[in-house]
Design an enzyme around this catalytic site. Structure first.
Site, PDB file in Angstrom:
ATOM      1  N   TRP A 113       0.825  -1.204   0.000  1.00 47.27           N
ATOM      2  CA  TRP A 113       0.000   0.000   0.000  1.00 47.27           C
ATOM      3  C   TRP A 113       0.863   1.261   0.000  1.00 47.27           C
ATOM      4  O   TRP A 113       0.479   2.262  -0.611  1.00 47.27           O
ATOM      5  CB  TRP A 113      -0.960  -0.023   1.180  1.00 47.27           C
ATOM      6  CG  TRP A 113      -1.783  -1.270   1.189  1.00 47.27           C
ATOM      7  CD1 TRP A 113      -1.697  -2.321   2.049  1.00 47.27           C
ATOM      8  CD2 TRP A 113      -2.798  -1.632   0.231  1.00 47.27           C
ATOM      9  NE1 TRP A 113      -2.592  -3.311   1.708  1.00 47.27           N
ATOM     10  CE2 TRP A 113      -3.280  -2.914   0.604  1.00 47.27           C
ATOM     11  CE3 TRP A 113      -3.345  -0.998  -0.887  1.00 47.27           C
ATOM     12  CZ2 TRP A 113      -4.285  -3.558  -0.099  1.00 47.27           C
ATOM     13  CZ3 TRP A 113      -4.348  -1.645  -1.591  1.00 47.27           C
ATOM     14  CH2 TRP A 113      -4.811  -2.913  -1.206  1.00 47.27           C
TER      15      TRP A 113
ATOM     16  N   HIS B  35      -9.369  -9.553   3.084  1.00 45.69           N
ATOM     17  CA  HIS B  35      -8.312 -10.524   2.767  1.00 45.69           C
ATOM     18  C   HIS B  35      -7.006  -9.859   2.347  1.00 45.69           C
ATOM     19  O   HIS B  35      -5.977 -10.523   2.226  1.00 45.69           O
ATOM     20  CB  HIS B  35      -8.793 -11.543   1.715  1.00 45.69           C
ATOM     21  CG  HIS B  35      -8.968 -11.004   0.332  1.00 45.69           C
ATOM     22  ND1 HIS B  35      -9.171 -11.829  -0.753  1.00 45.69           N
ATOM     23  CD2 HIS B  35      -8.971  -9.737  -0.164  1.00 45.69           C
ATOM     24  CE1 HIS B  35      -9.293 -11.101  -1.843  1.00 45.69           C
ATOM     25  NE2 HIS B  35      -9.183  -9.838  -1.511  1.00 45.69           N
ATOM     26  N   ASP B  36      -7.045  -8.542   2.165  1.00 45.87           N
ATOM     27  CA  ASP B  36      -5.825  -7.790   1.854  1.00 45.87           C
ATOM     28  C   ASP B  36      -5.076  -7.334   3.109  1.00 45.87           C
ATOM     29  O   ASP B  36      -4.059  -6.642   2.994  1.00 45.87           O
ATOM     30  CB  ASP B  36      -6.166  -6.536   1.028  1.00 45.87           C
ATOM     31  CG  ASP B  36      -6.601  -6.866  -0.388  1.00 45.87           C
ATOM     32  OD1 ASP B  36      -6.358  -7.998  -0.845  1.00 45.87           O
ATOM     33  OD2 ASP B  36      -7.200  -5.991  -1.045  1.00 45.87           O
TER      34      ASP B  36
ATOM     35  N   SER C  80     -16.075  -5.363   0.263  1.00 45.11           N
ATOM     36  CA  SER C  80     -15.978  -6.296  -0.855  1.00 45.11           C
ATOM     37  C   SER C  80     -14.513  -6.480  -1.250  1.00 45.11           C
ATOM     38  O   SER C  80     -13.868  -5.553  -1.740  1.00 45.11           O
ATOM     39  CB  SER C  80     -16.793  -5.768  -2.048  1.00 45.11           C
ATOM     40  OG  SER C  80     -16.717  -6.656  -3.130  1.00 45.11           O
TER      41      SER C  80
END
Length: 332
Positions: free
Chosen positions: A131, A244-245, A240
């Protein structure tokens, strides 16, 4: 173990082919050779690369059927044209080593570190997490947004049709990307109003999506992080392909923001592949090496949510790839 089994395992373990395809896309070879056959010397001169080394790459691409070699030189085959930038399948954006997806998959070189420590390999390879890279490099952010939009494209109709979105007056799409899913929900449910939260410039792209779909009067956009306070009082908060990130620590922070913002009778909706149900084992390893996360199983979601006094009400299989977990706010 027979020779055939050994050969199959050797092929599965080989790195030459996946890297050759990635380098071919990064150099733009499928596009460059689609309409005009060229010699390896011509291509090498145009690209400024080693002629001898390029010949080796082209030879392997011929073996794979991606290119064909004739008297005029190398040309992209019909099979290989699936790697062209305009093929519409998202492959070029995923494989190019200069895009977010292509760069991230090289973190698999750190899989041993990730399995040993449980930590992401991405930061070990690049010096900072995924990120942070996207925040510093706009081109990576743009390619990631394109990847996410394409990955969801075929799933959107099933996600919209597979759940009763119309029961909510307001839906906040947390980290909703360019707005493709929320726009489809609003189009299918005229009584629903939506509010999308994402970082710039993704938020600006989402606003463009809503204008193009003529949803400007029912869709709002806020440019913000989902680690900051979210728009308050909505009936549903949609996550959504978000949790999971992130590892458990960050997933808890995201859920905290949703719970503190939600209407007391509101719902937290999680749409993701579920481990052991819709999740794939290969994606488990990708989530591990890139983000230090995984495709969580139902019990893991229950455990994660219970810390926020969230109770799982329903689990719906939306498609062959994703499920929806609906959580309600329980008593503290």
């Amino acid at each position: 173990m027979g020779e055939r089994d050994s050969a199959v395992l050797r092929d599965l373990a080989g790195l030459a082919t996946p890297m050759a395809l990635r380098v071919a896309v990064t150099l733009g070879l499928p596009d460059r050779l689609r309409d005009n056959a060229m010699s390896s010397a011509q291509v090498a001169e145009e690209l400024g690369v080693s002629p001898v080394a390029l010949e080796l790459l082209l030879g392997h691409l011929v073996t794979l059927g991606v290119l064909a070699q004739g008297t005029e030189g190398y040309r992209t085959t019909g099979y290989g044209s699936a790697l062209c930038a305009d093929a519409g399948n998202g492959l070029a954006n995923l494989l190019d080593l200069n895009t977010a997806g292509g760069r991230a998959e090289l973190a698999f070189a750190e899989l041993l570190h990730s399995v040993t420590t449980g930590e992401a390999g991405y930061a070990r390879r690049y010096g900072q997490d995924f990120w942070a890279d996207l925040a510093e490099q706009p081109a990576l952010r743009e390619s990631f947004d394109r990847q996410m939009t394409h990955r969801f494209r075929d799933q959107v109709p099933q996600i919209v049709a597979g759940y009763d979105w119309g029961r909510f007056a307001t839906v906040v799409d947390v980290g909703g990307g360019r707005g493709t899913l929320l726009a489809a929900i609003l189009a299918a449910c005229p009584g629903v109003r939506g509010h999308l939260v994402d970082l710039e410039p993704t938020a600006a792209a989402a606003a463009g999506t809503f204008r193009a779909c003529e949803l400007g009067d029912r869709a709002r956009v806020t440019a913000a992080s989902f680690f900051d306070p979210l728009p308050a009082g909505a009936d549903a908060y949609l996550l959504s392909d978000i949790l999971h990130d992130w590892d458990d620590e960050h997933a808890h922070r995201i859920l905290d923001r949703c719970v503190e913002a939600a209407h007391p009778a509101g719902r937290i909706l999680i749409v993701e592949p579920i481990g052991g149900r819709r999740g794939e084992t290969a994606m488990d390893l990708a989530m591990l090496t890139i983000f230090g996360s995984r495709e969580r199983r139902v019990d893991e979601f229950r455990s994660l949510a219970s810390a926020h006094h969230l109770v799982l009400d329903t689990l719906t299989d939306l498609s062959d790839q994703r499920c929806l977990l609906e959580f309600r706010l329980g008593t503290s």
